[in-house]
Design a protein around this motif. Structure first.
Motif, PDB file in Angstrom:
ATOM      1  N   HIS A   1     -11.435  25.951 -28.012  1.00 31.29           N
ATOM      2  CA  HIS A   1     -11.354  24.619 -27.407  1.00 31.29           C
ATOM      3  C   HIS A   1     -10.207  23.775 -27.994  1.00 31.29           C
ATOM      4  O   HIS A   1      -9.530  23.042 -27.269  1.00 31.29           O
TER       5      HIS A   1
ATOM      6  N   SER B   1     -10.911  14.294 -31.438  1.00 33.81           N
ATOM      7  CA  SER B   1     -11.877  14.334 -30.333  1.00 33.81           C
ATOM      8  C   SER B   1     -13.247  13.922 -30.852  1.00 33.81           C
ATOM      9  O   SER B   1     -13.376  13.417 -31.967  1.00 33.81           O
TER      10      SER B   1
ATOM     11  N   HIS C   1      -6.979  21.830 -26.258  1.00 31.20           N
ATOM     12  CA  HIS C   1      -6.535  20.434 -26.414  1.00 31.20           C
ATOM     13  C   HIS C   1      -5.053  20.374 -26.817  1.00 31.20           C
ATOM     14  O   HIS C   1      -4.290  19.557 -26.310  1.00 31.20           O
TER      15      HIS C   1
ATOM     16  N   ASP D   1     -11.912  16.317 -22.287  1.00 29.32           N
ATOM     17  CA  ASP D   1     -12.159  17.720 -21.933  1.00 29.32           C
ATOM     18  C   ASP D   1     -11.793  18.008 -20.475  1.00 29.32           C
ATOM     19  O   ASP D   1     -12.204  17.273 -19.578  1.00 29.32           O
TER      20      ASP D   1
HETATM   21 ZN    ZN Z   1     -12.697  18.423 -26.440  1.00 28.12          ZN
END
Ligand code: ZN
Ligand code: KG4
Length: 336
Positions: A112, A136, A116, A301
């Motif tokens: 993840h 985040s 980003h 996201d």
């Molecule tokens: Zn995220």
């Protein structure tokens, strides 16, 4: 024929699907935010998983239908397989595996945080080497990036993530979830110097962050203020936001000075914050370091960043088998 990559992102509470091509960039991107969590003041894992189950197939059909794309012609499928909420990750991963199994198209699991970071590549060619400040709801990291696929984490939070701090402060002030955008909105009318909140680990001599003392200081201040007038809410929001931004800027300046890089990127939901962008651009700019960030929809996201990461992995020949699993926690690793 154009190489089209499908991205799927379900690591937390947003369900997202996107198509990306190296030539055209983001071809189509749709994200369904889950609003059910608002009344609980935070993400409820089981609600998130069930909501992904409801939303993912219609979202996929919309994206493929609007793009006129067919599954069998995809160059590959990328899916976030960690870190995140296990139940949420499993919905996206099982869906992506079913698509890969049925079509025989290549599958790749994407970290993840790499997603980003590569959201910045959706805005144009990356200037590398660079340092990326990833901020985040779950992560606060300074990542040194030599090239796509080559990362070194050079600073992390020791407790709360920056987005988590925004969310907790929003809650203390009685603002709607998620706290980040709410605190930013309130802060616009407030005085950032009204209250002197702690800038965690200011003198630690490393590049780590800490936001738990800020959260405690804000809680104690709110308790001591009694009834909160709109003016006080704005002043606390502005002062707390300034403390977070100061801590992020200070360690970013130190990292830039130590490494000598000339390019900085912001990534993650908190990178949508206007005050952070403004202060980072001014502070790092003064030191001769350029700062860029993705547009807000690619900070929070989204699957466009996952499709873009999948494109880079698969073009480099890095794919996963159908035994691919989720991981709830795990550091960002280099792969090239
Ligand atoms: Zn995220
Ligand atoms: O990247 P993201 O969508 O999900 C995670 O991977 O965690 O980030 C969500 C976080 C939340 O904590 C949210 O409050 C924060 O990003 N956020 C913001 C802003 N927009 C979202 N924080 C500060 N200012 C904003 N404008």
């Amino acid at each position: 024929m154009e190489d089209l990559f499908l991205g799927i992102e379900t690591s937390c509470d947003d369900t997202s699907c996107a198509l990306y091509s190296l030539d055209r960039g983001v071809v189509l991107h749709r994200t369904a935010a889950q609003l059910d969590h608002r009344r609980y003041g935070g993400v409820v894992p089981e609600i998130a998983s069930r909501s992904h189950m409801r939303s993912l197939l219609p979202l996929y059909e919309t994206v493929m239908g609007e793009a006129g794309a067919s599954l069998s012609s995809l160059a590959g499928i990328g899916v976030t397989n960690g870190p995140g909420l296990t139940g949420s990750l499993l919905v996206g991963l099982s869906f992506a595996k079913a698509l890969a199994y049925g079509s025989g198209r290549p599958l790749v699991g994407i970290h993840h945080i790499e997603g980003h970071i590569l959201a910045n590549a959706l805005e144009g060619e990356l200037e590398l080497p660079a340092i990326v400040l990833v901020v985040s709801g779950g992560h606060t990291q300074l990542v040194s990036m030599e090239r796509i696929g080559r990362y070194r984490v050079i600073g992390s939070t020791r407790d709360d993530a920056a987005g988590e701090a925004f969310d907790k402060i929003g809650k203390l002030l009685g603002l709607p979830f998620p706290g980040g955008p709410s605190v930013e909105r309130e802060a616009r009318a407030g005085n950032p110097a009204a209250f002197d909140f702690p800038r965690g680990l200011r003198r630690s001599g490393d590049r780590d962050f800490s936001f738990s003392s800020l959260k405690t200081a804000v809680r104690l201040k709110v308790e001591s203020l009694g009834a909160l007038t709109p003016r006080l809410v704005s002043d606390v929001a502005a002062s707390a936001q300034e403390a977070i931004v100061d801590a992020l800027l200070e360690k970013s300046l130190a990292a830039a000075a130590e490494t000598g890089v000339r390019q900085f990127y912001l990534a993650g939901g908190v990178a949508a914050n206007g005050r952070l962008r403004e202060r980072m651009a001014a502070g790092l700019g003064e030191a001769g370091v350029a700062v860029s960030w993705p547009r807000p929809v690619y900070c929070t996201d989204n699957a466009a960043m996952i499709a873009c990461a999948a494109c880079h992995h698969i073009r480099a020949g890095r794919t996963d088998g159908l035994e691919l699993n989720t991981f709830p926690r795990g550091a960002l690793m280099s792969w090239s």
